[in-house]
Design an enzyme around this catalytic site. Structure first.
Site, PDB file in Angstrom:
ATOM      1  CD1 TRP A  46       0.206  -0.930   3.313  1.00  0.00           C
ATOM      2  CD2 TRP A  46       0.063   1.305   3.263  1.00  0.00           C
ATOM      3  NE1 TRP A  46       0.777  -0.456   4.465  1.00  0.00           N
ATOM      4  CE2 TRP A  46       0.705   0.924   4.466  1.00  0.00           C
ATOM      5  CE3 TRP A  46      -0.136   2.663   3.014  1.00  0.00           C
ATOM      6  CZ2 TRP A  46       1.156   1.841   5.410  1.00  0.00           C
ATOM      7  CZ3 TRP A  46       0.316   3.586   3.955  1.00  0.00           C
ATOM      8  CH2 TRP A  46       0.951   3.171   5.132  1.00  0.00           C
ATOM      9  CD  GLU A  49       5.678   5.025  12.529  1.00  0.00           C
ATOM     10  OE1 GLU A  49       6.674   4.822  11.803  1.00  0.00           O
ATOM     11  OE2 GLU A  49       5.087   4.103  13.118  1.00  0.00           O
ATOM     12  CD  GLU A  51       8.787   1.157  10.409  1.00  0.00           C
ATOM     13  OE1 GLU A  51       8.255   2.197  10.833  1.00  0.00           O
ATOM     14  OE2 GLU A  51       8.538   0.025  10.857  1.00  0.00           O
ATOM     15  CG  HIS A 106       4.452   3.301   8.881  1.00  0.00           C
ATOM     16  ND1 HIS A 106       5.125   2.422   9.719  1.00  0.00           N
ATOM     17  CD2 HIS A 106       3.954   2.535   7.879  1.00  0.00           C
ATOM     18  CE1 HIS A 106       5.026   1.195   9.238  1.00  0.00           C
ATOM     19  NE2 HIS A 106       4.329   1.240   8.120  1.00  0.00           N
ATOM     20  CD  GLU A 108       9.622  -2.297  13.762  1.00  0.00           C
ATOM     21  OE1 GLU A 108       8.454  -1.847  13.714  1.00  0.00           O
ATOM     22  OE2 GLU A 108      10.504  -1.956  12.961  1.00  0.00           O
ATOM     23  CB  THR A 113       5.292   0.843  16.865  1.00  0.00           C
ATOM     24  OG1 THR A 113       5.990  -0.259  16.267  1.00  0.00           O
ATOM     25  CG2 THR A 113       6.311   1.798  17.459  1.00  0.00           C
ATOM     26  CG  ASP A 132       3.286  -1.877   6.867  1.00  0.00           C
ATOM     27  OD1 ASP A 132       2.786  -2.856   6.291  1.00  0.00           O
ATOM     28  OD2 ASP A 132       3.389  -0.752   6.342  1.00  0.00           O
ATOM     29  CD  GLU A 133       5.497   0.059  12.955  1.00  0.00           C
ATOM     30  OE1 GLU A 133       6.577  -0.571  12.944  1.00  0.00           O
ATOM     31  OE2 GLU A 133       5.445   1.284  12.841  1.00  0.00           O
ATOM     32  CG  HIS A 146       8.653  -3.826   9.833  1.00  0.00           C
ATOM     33  ND1 HIS A 146       8.340  -2.487   9.710  1.00  0.00           N
ATOM     34  CD2 HIS A 146       8.590  -4.341   8.583  1.00  0.00           C
ATOM     35  CE1 HIS A 146       8.100  -2.207   8.441  1.00  0.00           C
ATOM     36  NE2 HIS A 146       8.236  -3.319   7.745  1.00  0.00           N
TER      37      HIS A 146
END
Length: 331
Positions: free
Chosen positions: A33, A76, A113, A116, A166, A169, A198-199, A202
């Protein structure tokens, strides 16, 4: 052999596997995305109507919510600090060509990252509910002030930190998204939820880095893990300050705000530690050196100790007035 040389040797031995980690835990730019997928299309005739919708939905969100969203965004946005820090870690050789696995990971992780802060910053701007100039000043301060997370250039400590952070968050963004959804803000909820996803990816990657290193150097990694927990895992924005303020002042107030909202709490800190202990099977490690065995026992006892401390902790319930958000009740 010195600790530094052992760490470097382990990092070099694992480096060929990093390409596989990239394929498993990161998503190619063409498939992942992008911020514009969630924001009004400036080329569309409906652009201003969509902005009005964003501004209307934003009015339903409370003061502490906005403070938390702003602080999450600023955190971020300080990405240049995090990338430069990781690129300086022992074994991440950014000067050995673009094919070096570790430096390739850091660049690809940074690229993911970066989206974000981009999408959250644009949302805040369009919402009309915050003072963007004050936010920008804080962001500039945070990047120029840098940070010290207690890891030095040690890859073991850095990977413990990123494994922990990670997941922290992920929790924060996910809960902010749930709160937005409860207030009928589906767009913001979707943004926060996908960022949280996403976090999590990671987190899973860095968690795997640590597990792989434990397989090669359990003594060294257990000692590094214990050292990080003794220092406490500080948040990357722990130097947060507003215009005219001192380093770290705004972070303490933000932490109280996040605790009040239940976005990220002392209990979450304990729960993350338990999860890392379990996944890395700290309780089952055997054959360690005497020093590492003491560190292992410390790690296993630490959650219960922190639990007792957390039950006695008191957090301010007073609402601090940030320059980022006007204190006029329900915004």
């Amino acid at each position: 052999m010195s600790i530094k040389n052992v760490r470097l040797e382990v990092m070099q031995s694992i480096e060929p596997k990093v390409e596989g980690f990239i394929d498993e835990f990161l998503i190619p730019s063409e498939k992942i995305w992008q911020p514009t997928d969630f924001l009004p299309d400036s080329q569309s005739d409906n652009f201003f109507d969509e902005i009005e919708q964003i501004r209307g939905e934003a009015k339903e969100l409370g003061y502490d919510f906005w403070v938390t969203l702003v602080a999450d965004t600023i955190t971020e946005e300080a990405l240049p600090t995090y990338e430069s820090w990781l690129m300086d870690v022992e074994g991440i050789d950014q000067h050995n060509g673009k094919d070096n696995g570790w430096s390739k990971w850091v660049r690809a992780w940074t690229a993911e990252e970066n989206r974000h802060g981009d999408v959250l910053n644009k949302y805040l701007y369009l919402s009309g509910r915050v003072n963007m100039r004050e936010i920008e000043i804080t962001t500039q301060h945070l990047i120029s002030d840098g940070f010290d997370i207690g890891t030095d250039r040690d890859p073991y400590k850095n990977f413990v930190y990123t494994s922990f952070q990670e997941l922290a968050t992920n929790i924060s963004h996910k809960r902010v998204g749930k709160m937005a959804r409860k207030k009928g803000n589906a767009l913001l909820a979707k943004m926060c939820t996908i960022i949280a996803g996403d976090e999590m990816r990671h987190h899973l990657a860095y968690r795997e880095f640590v597990k792989t290193i434990i397989g090669q150097d359990p003594d060294g990694m257990v000692l590094a893990f214990a050292d990080m927990m003794k220092k406490k895992i500080v948040m990357p924005a722990h130097f947060l300050r507003e215009s005219g303020g001192n380093i770290g002042e705004a972070f303490e107030q933000f932490s109280n705000c996040a605790q009040r909202l239940g976005v990220y709490t002392a209990q979450d800190y304990i729960d993350i530690l338990k999860k890392l202990n379990d996944y890395w099977e700290i309780g089952n490690l055997r054959g360690l050196s005497d020093q590492a065995e003491k560190a292992r026992v410390y790690l296993m006892k630490l959650p219960e100790r922190l639990q007792r401390i957390s039950e006695r902790m008191q957090f301010s319930q007073d609402q601090y007035t940030f320059k980022w958000v006007q204190a006029n009740g329900m915004l």
